[in-house]
Design a protein around this motif. Structure first.
Motif, mmCIF file in Angstrom:
data_model
loop_
_atom_site.group_PDB
_atom_site.id
_atom_site.type_symbol
_atom_site.label_atom_id
_atom_site.label_comp_id
_atom_site.label_asym_id
_atom_site.label_seq_id
_atom_site.Cartn_x
_atom_site.Cartn_y
_atom_site.Cartn_z
ATOM 1 N N ALA A 25 0.812 -1.227 0.000
ATOM 2 C CA ALA A 25 0.000 0.000 0.000
ATOM 3 C C ALA A 25 0.843 1.274 0.000
ATOM 4 O O ALA A 25 0.306 2.364 -0.108
ATOM 5 N N GLY A 28 2.415 4.887 3.599
ATOM 6 C CA GLY A 28 1.370 5.312 4.543
ATOM 7 C C GLY A 28 0.994 4.210 5.517
ATOM 8 O O GLY A 28 0.351 4.467 6.534
ATOM 9 N N LEU A 79 -6.048 1.718 6.872
ATOM 10 C CA LEU A 79 -6.963 1.772 5.717
ATOM 11 C C LEU A 79 -6.136 1.624 4.446
ATOM 12 O O LEU A 79 -5.165 2.364 4.236
ATOM 13 N N ALA A 80 -6.535 0.711 3.592
ATOM 14 C CA ALA A 80 -5.851 0.570 2.297
ATOM 15 C C ALA A 80 -6.818 0.053 1.245
ATOM 16 O O ALA A 80 -7.679 -0.781 1.535
ATOM 17 N N VAL A 81 -6.642 0.561 0.031
ATOM 18 C CA VAL A 81 -7.354 0.044 -1.147
ATOM 19 C C VAL A 81 -6.272 -0.316 -2.164
ATOM 20 O O VAL A 81 -5.313 0.439 -2.363
ATOM 21 N N ARG A 86 -8.305 2.090 -6.722
ATOM 22 C CA ARG A 86 -8.460 3.376 -6.029
ATOM 23 C C ARG A 86 -9.262 4.363 -6.877
ATOM 24 O O ARG A 86 -9.392 4.192 -8.087
ATOM 25 N N GLY A 87 -9.782 5.388 -6.219
ATOM 26 C CA GLY A 87 -10.495 6.447 -6.921
ATOM 27 C C GLY A 87 -11.907 6.083 -7.332
ATOM 28 O O GLY A 87 -12.508 6.735 -8.176
ATOM 29 N N GLN A 88 -12.457 5.032 -6.730
ATOM 30 C CA GLN A 88 -13.824 4.601 -7.073
ATOM 31 C C GLN A 88 -14.748 4.646 -5.863
ATOM 32 O O GLN A 88 -15.843 4.072 -5.905
ATOM 33 N N ILE A 90 -14.101 3.293 -2.858
ATOM 34 C CA ILE A 90 -14.005 2.116 -1.977
ATOM 35 C C ILE A 90 -13.422 2.523 -0.616
ATOM 36 O O ILE A 90 -13.905 2.082 0.434
ATOM 37 N N GLY A 91 -12.408 3.403 -0.639
ATOM 38 C CA GLY A 91 -11.846 3.882 0.625
ATOM 39 C C GLY A 91 -12.899 4.604 1.449
ATOM 40 O O GLY A 91 -13.014 4.397 2.661
ATOM 41 N N LYS A 92 -13.674 5.430 0.814
ATOM 42 C CA LYS A 92 -14.747 6.155 1.504
ATOM 43 C C LYS A 92 -15.784 5.180 2.072
ATOM 44 O O LYS A 92 -16.222 5.326 3.209
ATOM 45 N N MET A 113 -4.127 8.111 12.699
ATOM 46 C CA MET A 113 -2.793 8.697 12.565
ATOM 47 C C MET A 113 -2.333 8.611 11.119
ATOM 48 O O MET A 113 -2.572 7.594 10.454
ATOM 49 N N HIS A 118 2.186 12.994 4.054
ATOM 50 C CA HIS A 118 1.143 12.384 3.236
ATOM 51 C C HIS A 118 0.008 13.353 2.961
ATOM 52 O O HIS A 118 -1.122 13.133 3.386
ATOM 53 N N TYR A 125 -8.946 12.337 3.869
ATOM 54 C CA TYR A 125 -9.643 12.340 5.165
ATOM 55 C C TYR A 125 -10.419 13.646 5.391
ATOM 56 O O TYR A 125 -11.535 13.612 5.932
ATOM 57 N N ASN A 127 -11.846 15.387 3.234
ATOM 58 C CA ASN A 127 -13.042 15.234 2.407
ATOM 59 C C ASN A 127 -14.135 14.430 3.129
ATOM 60 O O ASN A 127 -15.322 14.607 2.878
HETATM 61 C C1 LIG Z 1 -6.237 6.535 1.010
HETATM 62 C C2 LIG Z 1 -6.937 5.477 0.165
HETATM 63 C C3 LIG Z 1 -7.440 4.374 1.099
HETATM 64 C C4 LIG Z 1 -8.131 6.132 -0.559
HETATM 65 O O1 LIG Z 1 -8.903 5.099 -1.135
HETATM 66 P P1 LIG Z 1 -9.746 5.346 -2.485
HETATM 67 O O2 LIG Z 1 -10.639 4.170 -2.626
HETATM 68 O O3 LIG Z 1 -8.850 5.670 -3.598
HETATM 69 O O4 LIG Z 1 -10.555 6.675 -2.103
HETATM 70 P P2 LIG Z 1 -12.036 7.031 -2.593
HETATM 71 O O5 LIG Z 1 -12.135 6.718 -4.052
HETATM 72 O O6 LIG Z 1 -13.020 6.415 -1.677
HETATM 73 O O7 LIG Z 1 -12.075 8.615 -2.380
HETATM 74 C C5 LIG Z 1 -13.104 9.216 -1.637
HETATM 75 C C6 LIG Z 1 -13.063 10.689 -1.864
HETATM 76 O O8 LIG Z 1 -11.795 11.215 -1.495
HETATM 77 C C7 LIG Z 1 -11.175 11.805 -2.620
HETATM 78 N N1 LIG Z 1 -9.780 11.434 -2.650
HETATM 79 C C8 LIG Z 1 -9.268 10.204 -2.766
HETATM 80 N N2 LIG Z 1 -7.926 10.224 -2.768
HETATM 81 C C9 LIG Z 1 -7.628 11.546 -2.683
HETATM 82 C C10 LIG Z 1 -6.430 12.260 -2.675
HETATM 83 N N3 LIG Z 1 -5.267 11.616 -2.770
HETATM 84 N N4 LIG Z 1 -6.470 13.609 -2.582
HETATM 85 C C11 LIG Z 1 -7.639 14.258 -2.512
HETATM 86 N N5 LIG Z 1 -8.828 13.640 -2.517
HETATM 87 C C12 LIG Z 1 -8.803 12.316 -2.609
HETATM 88 C C13 LIG Z 1 -11.883 11.262 -3.828
HETATM 89 O O9 LIG Z 1 -11.827 12.168 -4.907
HETATM 90 C C14 LIG Z 1 -13.269 11.073 -3.320
HETATM 91 O O10 LIG Z 1 -13.951 12.317 -3.331
HETATM 92 P P3 LIG Z 1 -15.497 12.426 -3.839
HETATM 93 O O11 LIG Z 1 -16.277 11.564 -2.894
HETATM 94 O O12 LIG Z 1 -15.766 13.879 -3.736
HETATM 95 O O13 LIG Z 1 -15.451 11.876 -5.217
HETATM 96 C C15 LIG Z 1 -5.978 4.876 -0.893
HETATM 97 O O14 LIG Z 1 -5.421 5.935 -1.640
HETATM 98 C C16 LIG Z 1 -4.845 4.049 -0.315
HETATM 99 O O15 LIG Z 1 -4.988 2.851 -0.083
HETATM 100 N N6 LIG Z 1 -3.677 4.665 -0.077
HETATM 101 C C17 LIG Z 1 -2.485 3.937 0.390
HETATM 102 C C18 LIG Z 1 -2.586 3.475 1.828
HETATM 103 C C19 LIG Z 1 -2.643 4.646 2.786
HETATM 104 O O16 LIG Z 1 -1.820 5.544 2.738
HETATM 105 N N7 LIG Z 1 -3.633 4.583 3.694
HETATM 106 C C20 LIG Z 1 -3.836 5.619 4.679
HETATM 107 C C21 LIG Z 1 -3.225 5.260 5.966
HETATM 108 S S1 LIG Z 1 -3.415 6.600 7.150
#
Ligand SMILES: CC(C)(COP(=O)(O)OP(=O)(O)OC[C@H]1O[C@@H](n2cnc3c(N)ncnc32)[C@H](O)[C@@H]1OP(=O)(O)O)[C@@H](O)C(=O)NCCC(=O)NCCS
Length: 144
Positions: A25, A28, A79-81, A86-88, A90-92, A113, A118, A125, A127
């Protein structure tokens, strides 16, 4: 769009796939001794419902998050996707579900944390309604 459902993590069946997801992942997610199988077994025994995964209809685990609740505060971890998915949303969706599960236990406030530097993940978050806290986090290993 990826088809997926969110369900509770199953130990030990899901362990290897989730560990692999975390390991790939990026910076992060920092894996430690607490992520070894025997430690995850303790976590699951404590509050099994606070560990969830996103799974495709083919059975591939493409997202995960866990939380703890000590009776007062919640803490969300790891949290990880998976990158191709990503960008669909799923994280939300994972955050919405883990927050709902914490709320259902009576948790009024939760923390998480983020590794410094990052900014991308901070925007994610923010958002979702999470706020920065002006605190310094300390940690201590309680192992021998
Ligand atoms: C962080 C993470 C879990 C996000 O998952 P994701 O499935 O890509 O996120 P989502 O598609 O659910 O995004 C939800 C919203 O946040 C926004 N968003 C997602 N990534 C973003 C970014 N990097 N910067 C700004 N906004 C972002 C999306 O545009 C979306 O907004 P919308 O609802 O207005 O369309 C993913 O990027 C990940 O696994 N990262 C690596 C692991 C990590 O660092 N985890 C965090 C540990 S603290």
């Amino acid at each position: 769009m990826t088809a997926y459902t969110i369900r509770t993590f199953r130990f030990p069946d899901d362990y290897a796939a989730v560990y692999d997801l975390w390991a790939h992942a990026g910076p992060g997610i920092q894996l430690r001794v607490s992520d070894e199988p025997e430690e995850i077994a303790k976590k699951v025994a404590h509050d099994p419902d606070l560990f969830i995964v996103a799974e495709t209809p083919e059975g591939e685990i493409i997202g995960a998050v866990m939380a703890g609740f000590d009776g007062r505060r919640g803490l969300i971890y790891h949290l990880a996707v998976a990158e191709p998915h990503r960008g669909q949303g799923i994280g939300k969706a994972l955050m919405d579900e883990i927050e709902a599960r914490l709320r259902a236990k009576g948790c009024l406030r939760a923390y998480l944390m983020v590794v410094p530097g990052h900014d991308d993940v901070l925007a994610f978050y923010h958002n979702l309604g999470w706020e920065d806290l002006p605190v310094i986090t300390l940690a201590k290993n309680l192992t021998d």
